[in-house]
Scaffold this motif. Structure first.
Motif, PDB file in Angstrom:
ATOM      1  N   GLY A 114       0.787  -1.224   0.000  1.00 53.56           N
ATOM      2  CA  GLY A 114       0.000   0.000   0.000  1.00 53.56           C
ATOM      3  C   GLY A 114       0.815   1.267   0.000  1.00 53.56           C
ATOM      4  N   ILE A 115       2.156   1.156   0.059  1.00 56.08           N
ATOM      5  CA  ILE A 115       2.989   2.344   0.153  1.00 56.08           C
ATOM      6  C   ILE A 115       2.950   3.153  -1.134  1.00 56.08           C
ATOM      7  CG2 ILE A 115       5.311   3.194   0.559  1.00 56.08           C
ATOM      8  CD1 ILE A 115       4.000   2.002   3.004  1.00 56.08           C
ATOM      9  N   LEU A 116       3.081   2.487  -2.278  1.00 51.51           N
ATOM     10  CA  LEU A 116       3.088   3.219  -3.547  1.00 51.51           C
ATOM     11  C   LEU A 116       1.770   3.934  -3.771  1.00 51.51           C
ATOM     12  CD1 LEU A 116       4.930   0.705  -5.904  1.00 51.51           C
ATOM     13  CD2 LEU A 116       5.859   2.719  -4.754  1.00 51.51           C
ATOM     14  N   ALA A 117       0.665   3.328  -3.321  1.00 54.65           N
ATOM     15  CA  ALA A 117      -0.647   3.954  -3.482  1.00 54.65           C
ATOM     16  C   ALA A 117      -0.763   5.227  -2.668  1.00 54.65           C
ATOM     17  CB  ALA A 117      -1.742   2.966  -3.074  1.00 54.65           C
ATOM     18  N   LEU A 142      -5.533   3.326   8.566  1.00 51.94           N
ATOM     19  CA  LEU A 142      -4.712   2.321   9.240  1.00 51.94           C
ATOM     20  C   LEU A 142      -5.558   1.474  10.193  1.00 51.94           C
ATOM     21  CD1 LEU A 142      -1.196   2.919  10.776  1.00 51.94           C
ATOM     22  CD2 LEU A 142      -2.908   1.590  11.999  1.00 51.94           C
ATOM     23  N   ILE A 143      -6.430   2.137  10.953  1.00 53.50           N
ATOM     24  CA  ILE A 143      -7.275   1.417  11.914  1.00 53.50           C
ATOM     25  C   ILE A 143      -8.170   0.404  11.200  1.00 53.50           C
ATOM     26  CG2 ILE A 143      -9.187   1.688  13.541  1.00 53.50           C
ATOM     27  CD1 ILE A 143      -7.934   4.422  14.311  1.00 53.50           C
ATOM     28  N   ILE A 144      -8.786   0.838  10.099  1.00 50.49           N
ATOM     29  CA  ILE A 144      -9.636  -0.072   9.326  1.00 50.49           C
ATOM     30  C   ILE A 144      -8.816  -1.250   8.803  1.00 50.49           C
ATOM     31  CG2 ILE A 144     -11.026  -0.285   7.224  1.00 50.49           C
ATOM     32  CD1 ILE A 144     -11.798   2.691   7.641  1.00 50.49           C
ATOM     33  N   ILE A 148      -9.263  -5.326   9.710  1.00 50.13           N
ATOM     34  CA  ILE A 148      -9.457  -6.346   8.664  1.00 50.13           C
ATOM     35  C   ILE A 148      -8.385  -7.427   8.771  1.00 50.13           C
ATOM     36  CG2 ILE A 148      -9.385  -6.760   6.173  1.00 50.13           C
ATOM     37  CD1 ILE A 148     -10.618  -3.980   5.790  1.00 50.13           C
ATOM     38  N   THR A 149      -7.130  -7.006   8.959  1.00 46.83           N
ATOM     39  CA  THR A 149      -6.025  -7.972   9.040  1.00 46.83           C
ATOM     40  C   THR A 149      -6.159  -8.875  10.257  1.00 46.83           C
ATOM     41  OG1 THR A 149      -4.583  -6.300   8.021  1.00 46.83           O
ATOM     42  CG2 THR A 149      -3.519  -8.201   9.029  1.00 46.83           C
ATOM     43  N   ALA A 150      -6.497  -8.284  11.399  1.00 50.99           N
ATOM     44  CA  ALA A 150      -6.592  -9.065  12.635  1.00 50.99           C
ATOM     45  C   ALA A 150      -7.731 -10.076  12.592  1.00 50.99           C
ATOM     46  CB  ALA A 150      -6.776  -8.123  13.826  1.00 50.99           C
ATOM     47  N   GLY A 161      -6.059  -6.209   4.078  1.00 53.38           N
ATOM     48  CA  GLY A 161      -5.900  -5.429   5.306  1.00 53.38           C
ATOM     49  C   GLY A 161      -4.528  -4.811   5.411  1.00 53.38           C
ATOM     50  N   ARG A 162      -3.517  -5.580   5.017  1.00 51.66           N
ATOM     51  CA  ARG A 162      -2.150  -5.057   5.054  1.00 51.66           C
ATOM     52  C   ARG A 162      -1.971  -3.906   4.061  1.00 51.66           C
ATOM     53  NH1 ARG A 162       0.836  -4.886   8.787  1.00 51.66           N
ATOM     54  NH2 ARG A 162       2.737  -5.055   7.560  1.00 51.66           N
TER      55      ARG A 162
END
Length: 535
Positions: A114-117, A142-144, A148-150, A161-162
């Motif tokens: 998600g960094i490039l985005a 980030l919270i969302i 999702i990831t957890a 999620g990541r």
């Protein structure tokens, strides 16, 4: 242009001692044609005027009520750096958990996506919506992503999620640097920005420390719980950020002059006096250097980053910090400490997590030490000390780990020097990664420049992520020699190119970068200022 130079004139300040002979170079002149001696004189006088203003209005005591309020403000912003530290460490920690590997049928997963985005949002939103709104939106994303990831039940849900977590992390971290550099006083800017990036290790400590305990659980909670906790620093920032004042420079650039002046007075003046010599001096400099119709109002306009020699020099310095901040050998340790420990004979996952936690503690000690002295030692000297130490440390590591077959004491010594290397790196590079890019960039190009900085950081990180596993597998300890050579090159580059920015206002840096030789000019400027103060 953000940094359109003014003709030689005197800037009137309501104090007889604060008349500044201003002789900045005209941007229209070719690079290298500025009269350096005249420029230096004007800048030295400006520095002397700033010092007299600070002597008359030294601001509030650090341990006063307002001082504690300022510390609380900084800690709220530091949560954005804690986000990044947690995000980069949590995947390294749970990758070693059998519970995680068995659940998804994997041996590892990428540290973040998600960094490039985040490139366009971080280049556009801070200038359009303000620094606070951008931090808020980034941390909510980030919270969302963390939720999702957890709660992921499939690898695609986990990766999605990541993606949001990485996007939110970067979107919040970029305006945090701009915000702090724009609200802090010149004589304390290094300390506060250094603390911001040192909070990376608070997040890292939390993630690695939790993982030591949760890794012993016999359920999915072993890896889910640390990811849930990742949302905590983001939630703290999102809740409190609108209780903080907006950046006065952002407000001024949008025409809110009175509000910007009052915020500067509240943050820098002892009596919160808008007529303080210090506040008036800062406002005059902001007025000269900010444009109501600058490139920061046009999200698509990146020309300001490269339109003049001065701007290109700034971007070279930004790239130096981005590249050597990732490829000095620190990335090798951060991402592949588990692999390095296995090569040294430490194969227990539990012990690996404990040693990962110890690395975070010692690295944070180094970062806080560098943060404490950066405003006294200066930026150049701190970078040079750290880089030379990294060269020596990496050379020793290569020597110790070159032949460890049946030599446990030698392997243990090699691991000890890996930790010591990270202390050397954190001492200089960790404070400077947040501080230097933010302060060398001009206001109009700051958000876009920091977005480019993040892009270069991630491109450099790709080398760590994709090239290092192959190198460690094929050439083992010789991988360290690659970083020895690259660190030596870094010392040379920093010595010849890095300018000194210690105790200069953000606007005074224009004179430095408009000079024919910015690095030489910046060091000579301090000699001139020192001599003037002694007279």
């Amino acid at each position: 242009m953000a940094e359109k130079a003014q003709p030689s004139r005197a800037v009137a300040i309501p104090h007889p001692d604060l008349m500044i002979d201003e002789k900045l170079a005209d941007e229209s002149q070719p690079y290298g044609t500025v009269d350096s001696s005249t420029e230096k004189l004007g800048s030295a006088e400006r520095q002397a005027a700033l010092q007299r203003a600070m002597d008359e209005d030294p601001g509030y005591p650090a341990f006063s009520r307002r001082g504690m309020k300022m510390l609380a403000m900084v800690l709220v912003i530091c949560c954005c750096s804690g986000d990044s530290g947690f995000d980069s460490t949590v995947m390294s920690a749970i990758n070693s958990m059998v519970q995680y590997q068995q659940y998804f049928g994997l041996s590892s997963a990428g540290s973040k996506t998600g960094i490039l985005a985040a490139f366009i949002p971080t280049a556009y939103l801070p200038d359009k919506l303000g620094r606070r709104w951008c931090m808020f939106l980034g941390n909510m994303t980030l919270i969302i992503g963390a939720m999702i990831t957890a709660n992921a039940t499939s690898s695609s849900m986990f990766i999605g999620g990541r993606f949001l977590t990485g996007l939110g992390c970067s979107t919040a971290a970029t305006p945090a640097k701009s915000y702090l550099v724009e609200i802090t006083a010149p004589n304390s800017r290094g300390r506060w920005l250094g603390l911001l990036n040192s909070f990376y290790y608070v997040g890292q400590l939390t993630a690695s420390g939790m993982s030591v305990a949760t890794g012993r659980y016999n359920s999915d909670l072993a890896w889910r719980l640390p990811i849930y906790i990742q949302a905590v620093p983001a939630a703290v920032n999102a809740f409190f950020v609108f209780f903080l004042p907006e950046s006065p420079r952002w407000l001024y650039s949008w025409g809110h002059t009175e509000k910007a002046t009052q915020i500067l007075a509240n943050l820098h003046s002892r009596d919160a006096d808008v007529n303080s010599p210090l506040v008036r001096l800062e406002i005059e400099e902001i007025k000269e250097n900010l444009s109501l119709n600058g490139a920061d109002k046009r999200w698509w306009d990146f020309r300001t980053l490269f339109s003049t020699a001065a701007e290109r020099y700034r971007m070279v310095l930004v790239a130096i910090v981005a590249i050597w901040g990732q490829l000095s050998g620190n990335g090798l340790v951060t991402y592949f400490l588990t692999v390095l420990l296995e090569q040294a004979g430490i194969t227990s996952p539990d012990r690996q997590r404990v040693l990962n936690f110890v690395n975070s503690v010692t690295s944070m000690i180094g970062a806080l030490t560098g943060t404490a002295i950066v405003d006294h030692v200066g930026r150049r000297k701190l970078l040079l000390i750290s880089s030379v130490s990294c060269c020596i440390g990496m050379s020793i590591i290569a020597g110790l780990l070159s032949d460890i077959t049946g030599k446990q004491m030698r392997a243990t010594a090699g691991i000890s020097f890996i930790y010591l290397f990270m202390v050397f790196f954190s001492f200089g590079w960790t404070p400077m990664q947040a501080l230097y890019p933010a302060e060398v960039l001009a206001y109009e190009s700051r958000s876009k420049g920091l977005a480019c900085y993040n892009l270069i950081v991630q491109a450099s990180s790709c080398i760590n992520t994709f090239a290092m596993p192959v190198a460690l597998e094929r050439i083992a300890w010789k991988t360290y020699l690659i970083f020895v050579v690259f660190d030596i090159l870094g010392v040379v580059v920093i010595y010849f190119l890095a300018v000194e920015t210690k105790k200069l206002t953000l606007e005074e840096l224009d004179a430095v970068f408009n000079a024919p030789r910015p690095r030489k000019y910046s060091t000579e400027l301090f000699k001139a200022v020192k001599a003037q103060r002694q007279e």
